[in-house]
Structure formats: structure tokens, C-alpha cells
Write a protein that holds these residues in place. Sequence first.
Motif, PDB file in Angstrom:
ATOM      1  N   GLY A 305       0.698  -1.185   0.054  1.00 23.72           N
ATOM      2  CA  GLY A 305      -0.032  -0.059   0.093  1.00 23.72           C
ATOM      3  C   GLY A 305       0.919   1.125  -0.136  1.00 23.72           C
ATOM      4  N   PHE A 306       2.071   1.189   0.557  1.00 22.38           N
ATOM      5  CA  PHE A 306       2.773   2.491   0.712  1.00 22.38           C
ATOM      6  C   PHE A 306       3.515   2.569  -0.659  1.00 22.38           C
ATOM      7  CE2 PHE A 306       6.788   4.733   1.455  1.00 22.38           C
ATOM      8  CZ  PHE A 306       6.423   5.689   2.572  1.00 22.38           C
ATOM      9  N   PHE A 307       4.322   1.661  -1.439  1.00 19.95           N
ATOM     10  CA  PHE A 307       4.610   2.186  -2.518  1.00 19.95           C
ATOM     11  C   PHE A 307       3.650   2.037  -3.698  1.00 19.95           C
ATOM     12  CE2 PHE A 307       8.205   0.592  -0.108  1.00 19.95           C
ATOM     13  CZ  PHE A 307       8.941   1.809  -0.313  1.00 19.95           C
ATOM     14  N   GLY A 308       2.701   1.393  -3.584  1.00 18.78           N
ATOM     15  CA  GLY A 308       1.374   1.363  -4.348  1.00 18.78           C
ATOM     16  C   GLY A 308       0.767   2.946  -4.458  1.00 18.78           C
ATOM     17  N   ALA A 309       0.559   3.611  -3.257  1.00 15.96           N
ATOM     18  CA  ALA A 309       0.062   4.890  -3.458  1.00 15.96           C
ATOM     19  C   ALA A 309       1.179   5.960  -3.884  1.00 15.96           C
ATOM     20  CB  ALA A 309      -0.153   5.276  -1.947  1.00 15.96           C
ATOM     21  N   LEU A 310       2.461   5.545  -4.149  1.00 15.30           N
ATOM     22  CA  LEU A 310       3.322   6.665  -4.825  1.00 15.30           C
ATOM     23  C   LEU A 310       3.781   5.962  -6.002  1.00 15.30           C
ATOM     24  CD1 LEU A 310       5.926   6.709  -1.909  1.00 15.30           C
ATOM     25  CD2 LEU A 310       4.088   8.543  -2.349  1.00 15.30           C
ATOM     26  N   PHE A 311       3.368   4.973  -6.365  1.00 12.42           N
ATOM     27  CA  PHE A 311       3.976   4.562  -7.684  1.00 12.42           C
ATOM     28  C   PHE A 311       3.156   3.638  -8.702  1.00 12.42           C
ATOM     29  CE2 PHE A 311       7.939   4.971  -4.858  1.00 12.42           C
ATOM     30  CZ  PHE A 311       8.289   6.372  -5.458  1.00 12.42           C
ATOM     31  N   ALA A 312       2.112   2.987  -8.196  1.00 16.50           N
ATOM     32  CA  ALA A 312       1.280   2.190  -8.807  1.00 16.50           C
ATOM     33  C   ALA A 312       0.790   2.613 -10.220  1.00 16.50           C
ATOM     34  CB  ALA A 312       0.341   1.308  -7.762  1.00 16.50           C
ATOM     35  N   PRO A 313       0.791   2.371 -11.187  1.00 16.84           N
ATOM     36  CA  PRO A 313       0.097   2.963 -12.354  1.00 16.84           C
ATOM     37  C   PRO A 313      -1.490   3.109 -12.321  1.00 16.84           C
ATOM     38  CG  PRO A 313       0.991   1.010 -13.148  1.00 16.84           C
ATOM     39  CD  PRO A 313       1.182   1.207 -11.522  1.00 16.84           C
ATOM     40  N   GLU A 314      -1.998   2.647 -11.407  1.00 13.84           N
ATOM     41  CA  GLU A 314      -3.330   2.568 -11.314  1.00 13.84           C
ATOM     42  C   GLU A 314      -3.727   3.502 -10.216  1.00 13.84           C
ATOM     43  OE1 GLU A 314      -4.402  -1.366 -10.498  1.00 13.84           O
ATOM     44  OE2 GLU A 314      -3.985  -2.484 -12.440  1.00 13.84           O
ATOM     45  N   TYR A 360      -2.887   3.774   5.901  1.00 15.10           N
ATOM     46  CA  TYR A 360      -4.015   3.106   4.872  1.00 15.10           C
ATOM     47  C   TYR A 360      -2.960   1.830   4.102  1.00 15.10           C
ATOM     48  CZ  TYR A 360      -7.929   5.875   5.801  1.00 15.10           C
ATOM     49  OH  TYR A 360      -8.967   6.495   6.309  1.00 15.10           O
ATOM     50  N   ALA A 361      -1.813   1.956   4.272  1.00 14.44           N
ATOM     51  CA  ALA A 361      -0.877   0.860   3.716  1.00 14.44           C
ATOM     52  C   ALA A 361      -1.055  -0.490   3.741  1.00 14.44           C
ATOM     53  CB  ALA A 361       0.680   1.266   4.049  1.00 14.44           C
ATOM     54  N   ARG A 362      -1.720  -0.850   4.903  1.00 12.87           N
ATOM     55  CA  ARG A 362      -2.054  -2.315   5.112  1.00 12.87           C
ATOM     56  C   ARG A 362      -3.494  -2.650   5.189  1.00 12.87           C
ATOM     57  NH1 ARG A 362       1.459  -5.477   7.642  1.00 12.87           N
ATOM     58  NH2 ARG A 362      -0.222  -6.630   8.877  1.00 12.87           N
ATOM     59  N   TYR A 363      -4.311  -1.561   4.669  1.00 11.71           N
ATOM     60  CA  TYR A 363      -5.490  -1.961   4.758  1.00 11.71           C
ATOM     61  C   TYR A 363      -6.130  -2.479   3.438  1.00 11.71           C
ATOM     62  CZ  TYR A 363     -10.739  -0.387   4.850  1.00 11.71           C
ATOM     63  OH  TYR A 363     -11.999  -0.203   4.912  1.00 11.71           O
ATOM     64  N   THR A 364      -7.067  -3.514   3.729  1.00 16.56           N
ATOM     65  CA  THR A 364      -7.540  -4.367   2.624  1.00 16.56           C
ATOM     66  C   THR A 364      -7.655  -3.888   1.134  1.00 16.56           C
ATOM     67  OG1 THR A 364      -8.794  -6.301   2.116  1.00 16.56           O
ATOM     68  CG2 THR A 364      -9.935  -4.299   3.027  1.00 16.56           C
ATOM     69  N   VAL A 365      -8.223  -2.579   1.239  1.00 14.55           N
ATOM     70  CA  VAL A 365      -8.608  -1.695  -0.047  1.00 14.55           C
ATOM     71  C   VAL A 365      -7.675  -0.646   0.167  1.00 14.55           C
ATOM     72  CG1 VAL A 365     -10.535  -2.807  -0.895  1.00 14.55           C
ATOM     73  CG2 VAL A 365     -10.827  -1.011   0.939  1.00 14.55           C
ATOM     74  N   TRP A 366      -6.461  -0.597   0.163  1.00 19.12           N
ATOM     75  CA  TRP A 366      -5.773   0.587   0.473  1.00 19.12           C
ATOM     76  C   TRP A 366      -5.964   1.700  -0.629  1.00 19.12           C
ATOM     77  CZ3 TRP A 366      -2.483   2.085  -3.419  1.00 19.12           C
ATOM     78  CH2 TRP A 366      -2.001   1.008  -4.127  1.00 19.12           C
ATOM     79  N   SER A 367      -6.408   1.081  -1.873  1.00 23.97           N
ATOM     80  CA  SER A 367      -6.401   2.043  -3.005  1.00 23.97           C
ATOM     81  C   SER A 367      -7.622   2.771  -3.021  1.00 23.97           C
ATOM     82  CB  SER A 367      -6.096   0.966  -4.348  1.00 23.97           C
ATOM     83  OG  SER A 367      -7.181   0.053  -4.368  1.00 23.97           O
ATOM     84  N   GLY A 368      -8.521   2.620  -2.022  1.00 20.32           N
ATOM     85  CA  GLY A 368      -9.983   3.386  -2.195  1.00 20.32           C
ATOM     86  C   GLY A 368     -10.811   2.657  -3.213  1.00 20.32           C
ATOM     87  N   ASP A 369     -10.518   1.617  -3.767  1.00 21.21           N
ATOM     88  CA  ASP A 369     -11.197   0.655  -4.585  1.00 21.21           C
ATOM     89  C   ASP A 369     -11.863   1.582  -5.980  1.00 21.21           C
ATOM     90  OD1 ASP A 369     -12.383  -1.673  -5.672  1.00 21.21           O
ATOM     91  OD2 ASP A 369     -13.751  -1.689  -4.021  1.00 21.21           O
ATOM     92  N   PHE A 370     -13.303   1.663  -5.870  1.00 18.91           N
ATOM     93  CA  PHE A 370     -13.884   2.188  -6.946  1.00 18.91           C
ATOM     94  C   PHE A 370     -13.821   3.641  -6.818  1.00 18.91           C
ATOM     95  CE2 PHE A 370     -15.291  -1.774  -7.960  1.00 18.91           C
ATOM     96  CZ  PHE A 370     -16.156  -1.795  -9.292  1.00 18.91           C
ATOM     97  N   ALA A 371     -12.545   4.320  -7.160  1.00 13.17           N
ATOM     98  CA  ALA A 371     -12.202   5.854  -7.009  1.00 13.17           C
ATOM     99  C   ALA A 371     -11.403   6.170  -8.185  1.00 13.17           C
ATOM    100  CB  ALA A 371     -11.820   6.120  -5.593  1.00 13.17           C
ATOM    101  N   TRP A 372     -11.352   7.745  -8.232  1.00 14.41           N
ATOM    102  CA  TRP A 372     -10.497   8.036  -9.384  1.00 14.41           C
ATOM    103  C   TRP A 372      -9.140   8.451  -8.559  1.00 14.41           C
ATOM    104  CZ3 TRP A 372      -9.383   8.680 -14.156  1.00 14.41           C
ATOM    105  CH2 TRP A 372      -8.595   9.599 -14.738  1.00 14.41           C
ATOM    106  N   GLY A 373      -8.204   7.686  -8.578  1.00  9.18           N
ATOM    107  CA  GLY A 373      -7.059   7.712  -7.689  1.00  9.18           C
ATOM    108  C   GLY A 373      -7.138   7.132  -6.503  1.00  9.18           C
ATOM    109  N   ASP A 374      -6.227   7.417  -5.795  1.00 13.92           N
ATOM    110  CA  ASP A 374      -6.225   6.934  -4.223  1.00 13.92           C
ATOM    111  C   ASP A 374      -7.045   7.938  -3.341  1.00 13.92           C
ATOM    112  OD1 ASP A 374      -5.673   5.814  -1.617  1.00 13.92           O
ATOM    113  OD2 ASP A 374      -3.712   5.586  -2.047  1.00 13.92           O
TER     114      ASP A 374
END
Length: 546
Positions: A305-314, A360-374
Amino acid sequence: MMVRRVSPRNFLWYRKPAFLLALLAALVAFVVQSGELGTADTQHRLQSTHALWTFEPPVFPQEYPEFGIHGRGGKLQSWYGIGQSLLMLPADIAGTYIERLPVFARYNGNDPSVRDIVVSYSTNIFVTVITALVCFRFLLSLGFAVDHSVAGVLAMLFATTHLHYTQNMMENNYIFLLTLTGFCYQYRWLCTGSRRALVLGSTAFGLNLLTRLTTGLDLLAGGLFVLLVLACQGVRGNDLWSRIRIYLTTAIPIYIFFGLIDRLYQFYRFGSFFSTYLGIYAQEAKQRNPALPVSYPFEKPFHTGFFGALFAPEKSIFLFDPLLILAILVAVVGWRRFTPAVKAYVLTTALLLLAYISFYARYTVWSGDFAWGDRYVSTAVESASLLAVPLLLRFRRAIGRPVWIAGIALLAISIVIQIASLAFWLPLEIYQMETLGHPTFVVGLRFENILAFAFGKMNAWGLTNAAMTQDPWDYVHITTWNVLPFLLKRSGIAPAWVVNVSLVIWYAGLAAVACTLFALLRTLGRSEKCAETSPAATLLQERGHR
């Protein structure tokens, strides 16, 4: 010859920057609306609003287990806080009665409903206008010139994810408004000593606790901002402790009050003062699925979740909010020239963003799921990006031409991305990723969708799949431009004349946005010219020639 100074204050009220900013914010919020609330989350919160003053339940039985948890007496309850539900209460009452008027008797669809249209338009316009005014006031209080402050507000409106969440009414913009208000008025207290300002700022932070408990991070950030300002200003000794004592004795009782309201609401629903709805949700989820990890819903590896929020293309915050890159660039280049208050704000918001990403890095849907961005960290990103454009303009000459060019490019890219975010309902790319796979560059895919839809190439370019058609309601919403006139036409429920009238009004709204923006820029040009012809400016020019 005596030169008479013409102050911007002498302009007519409808030419003042604050009024034009408010009008522009209202018009922007008006033209981007789809009439829908944006996500199922907000729809559920609106149902909780409805339950506050009607006999309807907060959660319908058929929604469980997909949504809802059991509370006192086995009654199904929402798992959200009450904050946004209270915000929507006046609009929900008005929308409910408007929907029952005879003129809407033949409009028997829910696509979108009259009540949803009233709630989305009125609430989003209100929040956007107040946010613009608070933002303008805060930037002025930090010492930015009027034109730089206006530019900062415009960047916030058009170049951050604030624009997307003006159309899709999640909690984000409301949280951002309250956090910004907290910063603004607590800083005003530091500058003026006004206890009333401190109460207002603390109340804003406290209200946030009713919306989402993690906004306690924003509350702590407010206190850190105050301490950093005092430290950067060199306040020491008795004066420092006096300020801290006043802050604590004023703010803490307010925070306790709102925390108590949240706990009472928790007790009313679940019979417990100390648990959270997230804990109850996890307990019921594990009962239905014993294979879930013990740490659920915080079972993800931290680095994901930590690096995903920073660098994940989605979901990367740098892709969805490129203005953050500009904020970092300007901070690195111009740090030594910043005022103490600006340094304190930059440090505070950077730490706030880091705290949100980490939480939120360890949260099961750290990405916010259905959302534009995190969506869980987007408000912190907006806060951290707020000073990017004003600082770029203030230190244009000092930071050098390469940084200036890069800054303008990042600003332009940010605006284009945020406008693109409005084109379609946000689940479109999520459905497409079921066949496109992961990772997917979502921002790039959005531009591909815009081109494909505009030229009728969605099928030819492989941008449709079976998943998009499984839910007929969703399919209608993701296959049209996401603004009200086009949604009304696509759903086919409203009469043709209603669709045509709404389209005319929408185009008129776009024209009004352009005219208001032009009037705002023209007003700033006048005020700048007036400043140049003032006695003080004339004296400085004479000294410069000497």
C-alpha cells in the motif's frame, strides 16, 4: 501632479476577486454535475440521512451482506460516520418534497432521481463555493498577493482531484474544506490573537471527526502547524507557553465534544462507546469467511500500500495529482526564501500526507477501490499541493527559467487530467481492467476512452467487454458522457424536451464559466495596473532610476 491611488477595494462588489471566485466555483460545480451522487458509498450515506428524519431504515435487508453490519437489536446499520449524512440533510429534505411535486409525477425513473439531482447539485455547489472562499482567505493570510492567491484557488479548483470529487460526491471535498478551514482560522488566531478564530478553526477540525475517524490526523496536523509556526517565528519562553496554554484550553474541549458525539452515535447504533464500525465489520466478515486473516482488514503487506500509493500506475498520487510534483519541486528550489508560516505549512502537509499513506498502507483496499486515484489520501495530496502555484508565481524570477517552464507544463498537464476525470463515470476503467489486466495506466486509458467514444471506436479498439454489460444500470452510466444532460438522454426516461432544455442550460453554464473567468482575470489586471500607478509604486520607480 498628484496621482490618485485606486484600490481594488473601490471596485464594485461584483468585480471583487472574492465574489468572482465564489461565482466561478458555483458555476464549475454546476456544469460538472451528473445528477448522480457518484458512488454507492455516498448513496448509502444519503440513505442514512433519510433514516434520520423518516421511518426508512439506514440499510435495507436486501443490501446485506454486500453492505451493512448488525447493530443493537440485530438492526442493520451503515458502517460510516454521520458527518456527510448531516451535511446532506437539508438537501435531502428539500429534494424529497420537490420529488413529490405533481410536475415530476410522470418521471418515475431513478436514473437519476429528482432527489439525487437536488442533493448532488445543492451540496456540491455549497461545498465548492465555501472551499474557494476559505482557500482564498488562507492564501492571503499567508502573505500571498491577491493575484497569486486567486491563481492558487483556480489551481485547486481545476488542477487537483478536487474537481473530480466535485462531480463524484464522496467525503473528500467536505473533509478538505473542514481541514483547510481549521488551518485557516487557527493561523488567523496566531496572527490576531482572536479567540473566536481559534474556536472556529478547532470546530472545523472537530467536525471532521464525525465524517471519518482518521481525520484525527488532520486535527493533529493543525496542532503541529501552530507549533511549527511559533518555532519558525522564534517564539520562546513565557510567550510560547502562553500560546500553547490558550490553544490547548480552547481546542481540546471542542475536540472532546465532537469525539463524544461520534461515540454517542456509535453507542446508539452498536451499543458500544469504544469499538468502531470497522471492528464490527471485520468480525462479521470473519464469521462469514473464517479463512480471512486474523489481522483483516489490515492484512496487506505495508510496502504494497505504501509504494502503491506512490508509484502504482493505477493509483499513484503523482499520476492523478501531478501538481504535487510541482509542489515538491518549488519547495526544494525555493525553501530558503519561504516565510516561516509557509515553511510550517509545507512541512505539516508533507507529514500529513506521509501519515495517511502509512495508515492505509496495510488496509485491505488501500487504493480506495472504486475511485479516481487513491481517495483515502487525495485530500492530504490537495493540501500538500495547495501552495504550488502561488509559490511558483511569487518566486518566478528567483527559481529560474527551467523550473518555471516545468511548473507551467505540470500545471497544464494537471488541468487536462482533472478535466478528463469528468468524462466518464469512474467504474469504466475498473470494468475494463477485468480483461486488460494489471497493472494498467489508468490515466492513459481514460484518454484512450475519450478518443474512442468520441469517434465511435470503443468496440474496434477492444475497450468493451462482457463485464461492462452484466449490470444494465452500470452499463448505461459508463457508456455516456458523465454530465446530466447526456445521462438523461442515455437513460431514456426523461422527455425529449427536458433533455434539450437541460442541454441548453448546460452550454449556457459553460459560457458563464468562461465569462466569469475572463472577468476575474480582467479585474486582477486592473488591480495590478492600479498598484503600479500608486504613489508608493511611483516613488519606488523614481528611486530605482536614481
